[in-house]
Each structure stands twice: as C-alpha cells, then as structure tokens.
Design a protein around this motif. Structure first.
Motif, PDB file in Angstrom:
ATOM      1  N   ILE A   7      14.475   0.448  -2.908  1.00  0.00           N
ATOM      2  CA  ILE A   7      14.663  -1.003  -2.976  1.00  0.00           C
ATOM      3  C   ILE A   7      14.237  -1.621  -1.651  1.00  0.00           C
ATOM      4  CG2 ILE A   7      16.336  -2.873  -3.301  1.00  0.00           C
ATOM      5  CD1 ILE A   7      18.150  -0.663  -4.679  1.00  0.00           C
ATOM      6  N   ARG A   8      13.295  -2.542  -1.717  1.00  0.00           N
ATOM      7  CA  ARG A   8      12.980  -3.310  -0.516  1.00  0.00           C
ATOM      8  C   ARG A   8      13.999  -4.445  -0.426  1.00  0.00           C
ATOM      9  NH1 ARG A   8       7.764  -7.059   0.983  1.00  0.00           N
ATOM     10  NH2 ARG A   8       8.471  -7.551   3.098  1.00  0.00           N
ATOM     11  N   TYR A  83      15.663   1.717   9.642  1.00  0.00           N
ATOM     12  CA  TYR A  83      15.118   0.429  10.060  1.00  0.00           C
ATOM     13  C   TYR A  83      13.652   0.636  10.418  1.00  0.00           C
ATOM     14  CZ  TYR A  83      14.259  -3.827  12.669  1.00  0.00           C
ATOM     15  OH  TYR A  83      13.723  -5.014  13.117  1.00  0.00           O
ATOM     16  N   MET A  84      12.774   0.108   9.576  1.00  0.00           N
ATOM     17  CA  MET A  84      11.323   0.219   9.741  1.00  0.00           C
ATOM     18  C   MET A  84      10.847   1.675   9.744  1.00  0.00           C
ATOM     19  SD  MET A  84      10.723  -2.798   9.525  1.00  0.00           S
ATOM     20  CE  MET A  84      10.132  -4.308  10.204  1.00  0.00           C
ATOM     21  N   PRO A 111       6.357  -1.918   5.836  1.00  0.00           N
ATOM     22  CA  PRO A 111       5.481  -1.161   4.959  1.00  0.00           C
ATOM     23  C   PRO A 111       5.974   0.245   4.610  1.00  0.00           C
ATOM     24  CG  PRO A 111       4.607  -1.053   7.164  1.00  0.00           C
ATOM     25  CD  PRO A 111       5.844  -1.929   7.229  1.00  0.00           C
ATOM     26  N   GLY A 112       7.046   0.685   5.246  1.00  0.00           N
ATOM     27  CA  GLY A 112       7.512   2.051   5.023  1.00  0.00           C
ATOM     28  C   GLY A 112       7.898   2.366   3.596  1.00  0.00           C
ATOM     29  N   ILE A 113       8.539   1.420   2.910  1.00  0.00           N
ATOM     30  CA  ILE A 113       9.025   1.688   1.552  1.00  0.00           C
ATOM     31  C   ILE A 113       7.859   1.883   0.584  1.00  0.00           C
ATOM     32  CG2 ILE A 113       9.374  -0.651   0.642  1.00  0.00           C
ATOM     33  CD1 ILE A 113      12.330   1.414   0.486  1.00  0.00           C
ATOM     34  N   ALA A 132       3.577  -1.318  -6.385  1.00  0.00           N
ATOM     35  CA  ALA A 132       4.612  -0.656  -5.592  1.00  0.00           C
ATOM     36  C   ALA A 132       4.018   0.020  -4.363  1.00  0.00           C
ATOM     37  CB  ALA A 132       5.347   0.375  -6.441  1.00  0.00           C
ATOM     38  N   PHE A 133       2.816   0.525  -4.491  1.00  0.00           N
ATOM     39  CA  PHE A 133       2.216   1.291  -3.409  1.00  0.00           C
ATOM     40  C   PHE A 133       1.518   0.422  -2.373  1.00  0.00           C
ATOM     41  CE2 PHE A 133       1.568   5.265  -6.255  1.00  0.00           C
ATOM     42  CZ  PHE A 133       2.930   5.421  -6.344  1.00  0.00           C
TER      43      PHE A 133
END
Length: 171
Positions: A7-8, A83-84, A111-113, A132-133
C-alpha cells in the motif's frame, strides 16, 4: 500460502513547504481515499495478520484512516527502514514478519513501493501491473501471493501478482 499487500500512503499535503518530508500529513483527498481502499481490501477478504508501516506521518495517518474498516487487526509495527526504502531493504523487513502471519500489509512510499512490486512479481506485465510497476498512485494497492512457507523465504521474482487498485478505480 502467504499474501503481501503493498500500500502506498494516501495523498499527502504540500500546503506547508517548510515542514519536513517525514512530517507531511494527509490532505483531504488522502483522508477520503484511505478508507475507500480499506473497504476494497475488506471486500476481497484481505485482512492483515501483520502490518509493517513507515514512520512517516502520512503513512501512519493512512493506516489510521483504514483501520476502522477492519474488525480486529493487530497494531502496526513501525519500521524506520521503510521510510523511502529500496526494494532490498523492504524485502529484508518482510523477511522478519512472524511466521504465523498469512496476510501482510506493508505501507510505504514511491518510488520504492513500485520497484518492490516489480521485483516481487513473476508474471508477465499486464495493464494493471504496468500501473503498479511505474506510477503507483497514492493509496495504490497491489496484492501478491507467495508460495513461501516462511516470510524469510520470500524472494524477488517468485511471487504471483493478483490485483492492483487505486482510488480512482473504485469511484
């Protein structure tokens, strides 16, 4: 089978340019969208057994807005490393999830998620995955199924992408 729900955080406020990034709260849209996504998860019978969450205020507020839509859920575990986080760091956190948990929620940042979603997946990229990507909108949520028996066995490239939704898909 284990399930990972990425989840973002919901939409955050940029109204105060002097506030530290980690302290940015949700804006009105974020406060409305987070419960919408929680309802979608509940409708798909995705109830967390364990929750990892970034310490950023917007992540914490996202979960606070989602939580009332679930009957009984565990308290989230705040993990500073999320965190990030880059995908490798997030995967290391996932690997420490208690074995008894079957459905894991991870609330983090772009952008990590989006990178994590891309690296977890085995399947070919369809339209839902493409979103999603790449962009992974605020409050966007991706579901993966993992054939791992232990969370420490979850690896990149070996998980089945099942669903992706964002608030605009639901209204």
């Amino acid at each position: 089978m284990k399930r990972i729900v990425l989840i973002r955080h919901a939409k955050s406020s940029w109204s105060d340019p002097d506030i530290a990034d980690v302290d940015r709260p949700l804006n009105q849209r974020g406060r409305l969208c987070a419960p919408l996504m929680a309802a979608w998860l509940r409708e798909h019978n995705l109830i967390p057994d364990h929750i990892w969450i970034s310490p950023a205020k917007r992540s914490m507020e996202t979960w606070a807005a989602m939580k009332p839509l679930f009957a009984e859920v565990p308290e989230p575990q705040t993990e500073k490393a999320l965190y990030m986080a880059d995908p490798k760091t997030a995967l290391a956190v996932i690997g420490t999830t208690p074995t008894a948990a079957e459905t894991l929620f991870l609330i983090g940042h772009q952008p990590g998620i989006g990178s994590l979603a891309r690296k977890l997946s085995t399947s070919k990229v369809g339209e839902s995955q493409r979103r999603a990507f790449t962009k992974y909108p605020t409050a966007g949520t991706a579901i993966f199924e993992c054939d791992a028996g232990e969370w420490a066995e979850v690896e990149f490239g070996k998980n089945h992408f099942k669903h992706f939704a964002a608030p605009k898909d639901l209204v």
